[in-house]
Design a protein around this motif. Structure first.
Motif, PDB file in Angstrom:
ATOM      1  N   LEU A 318       0.828  -1.206   0.000  1.00 58.94           N
ATOM      2  CA  LEU A 318       0.000   0.000   0.000  1.00 58.94           C
ATOM      3  C   LEU A 318       0.865   1.260   0.000  1.00 58.94           C
ATOM      4  CD1 LEU A 318      -2.707  -1.172   2.565  1.00 58.94           C
ATOM      5  CD2 LEU A 318      -2.900  -1.066   0.074  1.00 58.94           C
ATOM      6  N   ASP A 319       2.017   1.199   0.661  1.00 64.54           N
ATOM      7  CA  ASP A 319       2.924   2.358   0.687  1.00 64.54           C
ATOM      8  C   ASP A 319       3.476   2.678  -0.697  1.00 64.54           C
ATOM      9  OD1 ASP A 319       2.569   2.688   3.373  1.00 64.54           O
ATOM     10  OD2 ASP A 319       4.403   1.631   3.974  1.00 64.54           O
ATOM     11  N   LYS A 320       3.469   1.685  -1.580  1.00 60.05           N
ATOM     12  CA  LYS A 320       4.048   1.878  -2.913  1.00 60.05           C
ATOM     13  C   LYS A 320       3.005   2.231  -3.967  1.00 60.05           C
ATOM     14  CE  LYS A 320       7.899  -1.068  -1.679  1.00 60.05           C
ATOM     15  NZ  LYS A 320       8.501  -2.414  -1.708  1.00 60.05           N
ATOM     16  N   LEU A 321       1.771   2.386  -3.535  1.00 57.01           N
ATOM     17  CA  LEU A 321       0.738   2.847  -4.455  1.00 57.01           C
ATOM     18  C   LEU A 321       0.939   4.332  -4.699  1.00 57.01           C
ATOM     19  CD1 LEU A 321      -2.347   0.946  -3.043  1.00 57.01           C
ATOM     20  CD2 LEU A 321      -1.626   0.905  -5.430  1.00 57.01           C
ATOM     21  N   SER A 322       1.080   4.714  -5.949  1.00 58.54           N
ATOM     22  CA  SER A 322       1.290   6.120  -6.282  1.00 58.54           C
ATOM     23  C   SER A 322      -0.053   6.796  -6.529  1.00 58.54           C
ATOM     24  CB  SER A 322       2.171   6.239  -7.529  1.00 58.54           C
ATOM     25  OG  SER A 322       1.554   5.609  -8.637  1.00 58.54           O
ATOM     26  N   GLY A 323      -0.194   8.013  -6.035  1.00 60.86           N
ATOM     27  CA  GLY A 323      -1.432   8.749  -6.238  1.00 60.86           C
ATOM     28  C   GLY A 323      -2.531   8.310  -5.279  1.00 60.86           C
ATOM     29  N   ALA A 324      -3.718   8.841  -5.523  1.00 61.24           N
ATOM     30  CA  ALA A 324      -4.859   8.561  -4.648  1.00 61.24           C
ATOM     31  C   ALA A 324      -5.413   7.160  -4.914  1.00 61.24           C
ATOM     32  CB  ALA A 324      -5.952   9.599  -4.877  1.00 61.24           C
TER      33      ALA A 324
END
Length: 395
Positions: A318-324
């Motif tokens: 989840l920390d590596k999800l970029s953007g909203a």
């Protein structure tokens, strides 16, 4: 004929053609030859055979070149040394290894080399430095000259003196120079030696080179970055890299995570996927650990549906999800639903629990309002509610 006893004479002005006969005359103690450069050249072997009795050689046309092979020059060294005054030698058929030493000898104006392609290549730097080099001829069956890319430019003068057609097998070329070497009609093959960052930057160019042989990395100064499609398209070119290297792959689809995760070359992976694909591959993404560098959502407005246990174990993903992004947590324990609904990015929770746990936490579940997506009973027991709870929970 009127001498009654033994006698010896010292002769001068002998022509070159008579040297052999004069040298064998028992009455001649010494003789000196005077003749043209051409006649002396044709009689060199005889003059050499004359030995000590030949006292000197004078040229009547000192400015005229004496043309002879390197073998003749070596064979007749004593005779040549007896030429007095000005002398000009044009040496042919010299080996590449001997060319510099021949050029350094007194009287040598020019040196023409005849040697194998291999020997010419090994002596190319010295041939370039030889100011008296006049021509180079490849003997035997000509082969591509194996030289470095630096030598192609540094030794352009020597290469220009090669008579007839020649080809080059270029080694240690920089990735940035590969395209120009490919365009060089003399180059038939080329090998690259450069850093991983430079090879990576030029990989698209390298992939289109028909003359490319091998690639050697001079240093590993970073992973080679390329997309998943480029990795597939340029696999043949990557296969030419001789040593170990690392790949940072971008635009990875979830369908290819398992394949790339098994590739020892892949040290970094950036995934691009829909919210549904992320949800379906969440466990695979979590298993990548530090190899996963980024997850880009192509459908950021659609919620990612993952279970409570996945959410708890998958913080790194989840920390590596970029953007909203938004989450819909499933299989949530009834007692955790309220606290989980307040977590960042959580837009909804779907509870799955036993009847007793749902009963015990019913009021809290009721208070969640629209954040509560669904409730599923996981056992065969009845959910026990009060009349007020039944009236309040009909929605």
């Amino acid at each position: 004929e009127k001498f009654t006893a033994g006698y010896e004479v010292d002769l001068t002005g002998v022509n070159a053609a008579s040297a052999a006969a004069v040298a064998t005359n028992v009455h001649v103690r010494s003789f000196a030859v005077t003749d043209t450069a051409a006649r002396i050249t044709s009689s060199l072997d005889a003059l050499q055979t004359a030995g000590p009795s030949l006292s000197g050689i004078s040229l009547t046309d000192a400015s005229t070149l004496i043309k002879l092979s390197a073998a003749q020059m070596q064979r007749n060294a004593d005779a040549l040394a007896k030429i007095g005054g000005e002398v000009h030698l044009a040496v042919s058929a010299a080996s590449a290894a001997d060319a510099q030493a021949l050029a350094a000898q007194t009287g040598v104006d020019s040196v023409a080399v005849s040697d194998s392609s291999e020997n010419i290549a090994s002596q190319l730097d010295a041939l370039q430095a030889n100011t008296k080099l006049s021509a180079i001829t490849q003997t035997g069956t000509p082969a591509a000259l194996a030289i470095t890319a630096a030598q192609v430019s540094d030794n352009a003068g020597a290469l220009a003196k090669i008579s007839g057609a020649y080809t080059l097998d270029v080694r240690e070329a920089l990735a940035a120079d590969a395209a120009s070497l490919q365009a060089n009609s003399k180059v038939v093959s080329l090998d690259i030696t450069d850093s991983s960052s430079h090879v990576g930057a030029a990989l698209q160019t390298l992939s289109g080179l028909s003359k490319l042989g091998s690639i050697s990395l001079s240093e590993d100064d970073g992973a080679i970055s390329l997309s998943q499609s480029q990795l597939d398209d340029w696999s043949d070119t990557l296969g030419k890299i001789q040593n170990t290297y690392r790949l940072a792959v971008t635009d990875v689809t979830t369908a290819n995570i398992e394949r790339l995760a098994a590739d020892d070359r892949v040290s970094a992976m950036a995934v691009t996927a829909t919210s549904q694909q992320v949800a379906e591959s969440f466990d695979e993404l979590a298993a990548l650990g530090s190899t996963l560098t980024q997850v880009s959502l192509s459908t950021p407005d659609t919620r990612i549906a993952i279970s409570q246990s996945q959410w708890q174990a998958g913080a790194a993903v989840l920390d590596k999800l970029s953007g909203a992004y938004q989450l819909n947590l499933t299989e949530v324990a009834a007692q955790d639903a309220t606290s989980l609904s307040t977590q960042a990015h959580v837009a909804g929770v779907s509870v799955a629990d036993t009847a007793s746990n749902i009963s015990a936490n019913f009021d809290e579940l009721l208070a969640l309002g629209d954040a509560l997506e669904s409730v599923m009973v996981t056992d065969d027991s009845d959910v026990v509610l009060t009349p007020d709870q039944i009236l309040g929970g009909t929605s």
